[in-house]
Design a protein around this motif. Structure first.
Motif, mmCIF file in Angstrom:
data_model
loop_
_atom_site.group_PDB
_atom_site.id
_atom_site.type_symbol
_atom_site.label_atom_id
_atom_site.label_comp_id
_atom_site.label_asym_id
_atom_site.label_seq_id
_atom_site.Cartn_x
_atom_site.Cartn_y
_atom_site.Cartn_z
ATOM 1 N N TYR A 145 15.827 47.268 18.358
ATOM 2 C CA TYR A 145 15.028 46.042 18.323
ATOM 3 C C TYR A 145 15.598 45.153 17.212
ATOM 4 C CZ TYR A 145 11.945 49.516 20.502
ATOM 5 O OH TYR A 145 11.440 50.522 21.297
ATOM 6 N N LEU A 179 13.637 38.492 20.784
ATOM 7 C CA LEU A 179 13.840 39.927 20.573
ATOM 8 C C LEU A 179 15.119 40.351 21.271
ATOM 9 C CD1 LEU A 179 12.922 42.821 19.766
ATOM 10 C CD2 LEU A 179 11.759 42.931 21.992
ATOM 11 N N PHE A 181 16.891 43.440 22.601
ATOM 12 C CA PHE A 181 16.425 44.776 22.976
ATOM 13 C C PHE A 181 17.546 45.552 23.656
ATOM 14 C CE2 PHE A 181 14.196 47.512 26.183
ATOM 15 C CZ PHE A 181 13.590 48.382 25.285
#
Length: 275
Positions: A145, A179, A181
């Motif tokens: 993350y 984000l 990811f």
């Protein structure tokens, strides 16, 4: 001599069941220890080390020919659904993008995708991931993350799927809050879109099967699952017909998947779902 032999035989006979009992106790203790270690270090049978420093720390790992990853018990890391950048090679920057970028805002809650243990909590400053977290999960995956504004967990902490681990941000090499990811298996990047459907906030299937592939030269390689064709990032001059032809899908299917019409004006940088 006869008396001694009889005594020895009696002693051995009495000792035998004790030995069997001790062996059973030792076996139970060993099993308990193994379970404790597996709980403390998820994926212990797969991963050669537990490292709190690096994302890619498994150059000497033995990669199985095939491995079935259980995706049940998941939680989406964010409730946002807009993908702003896809997994794959970036020609302009001449480098790979090893994850998906999902639009989030500074301060949004980021959650653990599966049960696991926090392996890395670091800050790369203005470089790379910025503030980031790596979690190793019980199913053998590791998730990354990146670009967080704040980490709210510590290394070696056990977490449950859905537990808050960080706040969304814009740190590191980032041009806007989002984000970053990643999903990895023994350090090998796998396209998260093969497992997660952010639009539907669900997993693609209950299981994902990792298969070790071979390089173009025929030698075994620890290569990544590309998931090509799942998404396409619109470029200057692209039209629905060009994209449909390139991706091997009909225009009507493209429109259906992206909830657009044939008259919709495409924007460079827009991400379209293609399958």
């Amino acid at each position: 001599m006869v008396s001694l032999n009889s005594f020895s035989q009696d002693l051995i006979a009495r000792q035998a069941p004790i030995d069997r009992k001790l062996k059973s106790v030792d076996s139970l203790a060993l099993q308990k220890q193994i379970r404790a270690e597996q709980s403390a270090y998820p994926g212990l049978s797969l991963y050669p080390t537990w490292n709190n420093e690096y994302v890619q720390a498994y150059g000497d790992a033995i990669v199985p020919e095939s491995y079935k990853v259980d995706l049940t018990g998941f939680c989406m890391p964010t409730t946002h659904t807009k993908i702003t950048d896809v997994f794959g090679y970036r020609p302009r920057r001449r480098r790979m993008h090893y994850g998906l970028d999902i639009k989030v805002y500074v301060g949004d809650t980021i959650r653990a995708a599966f049960d696991g243990k926090i392996r890395v909590v670091k800050n790369q400053g203005r470089r790379g991931y910025g503030k980031y977290i790596v979690i190793r999960h019980d199913n053998g995956l590791e998730t990354v993350y990146g670009h967080l504004s704040k980490q709210i967990v510590e290394i070696n902490q056990l977490v449950k799927a859905g537990e808050p681990i960080a706040l969304g941000g814009n740190t590191g090499r980032s041009t806007g809050s989002h984000l970053h990811f990643e999903t990895r298996f023994l350090g090998i990047p796998i396209n998260p879109a093969l497992m997660f459907d952010f639009e539907k906030q669900d997993i693609v299937a209950d299981h994902y099967t990792f298969n070790k592939t071979k390089s173009s030269k025929g030698t075994t390689a620890r290569s990544m699952a590309s998931g090509e064709g799942l998404f396409y990032k619109v470029k200057n001059g692209d039209t629905l017909s060009k994209i449909a032809s390139r991706q091997g899908v009909s225009i009507d299917k493209l429109c259906q998947l992206n909830r657009i019409t044939r008259k919709t004006i495409l924007r460079p940088g827009q991400v379209l779902r293609c399958s």
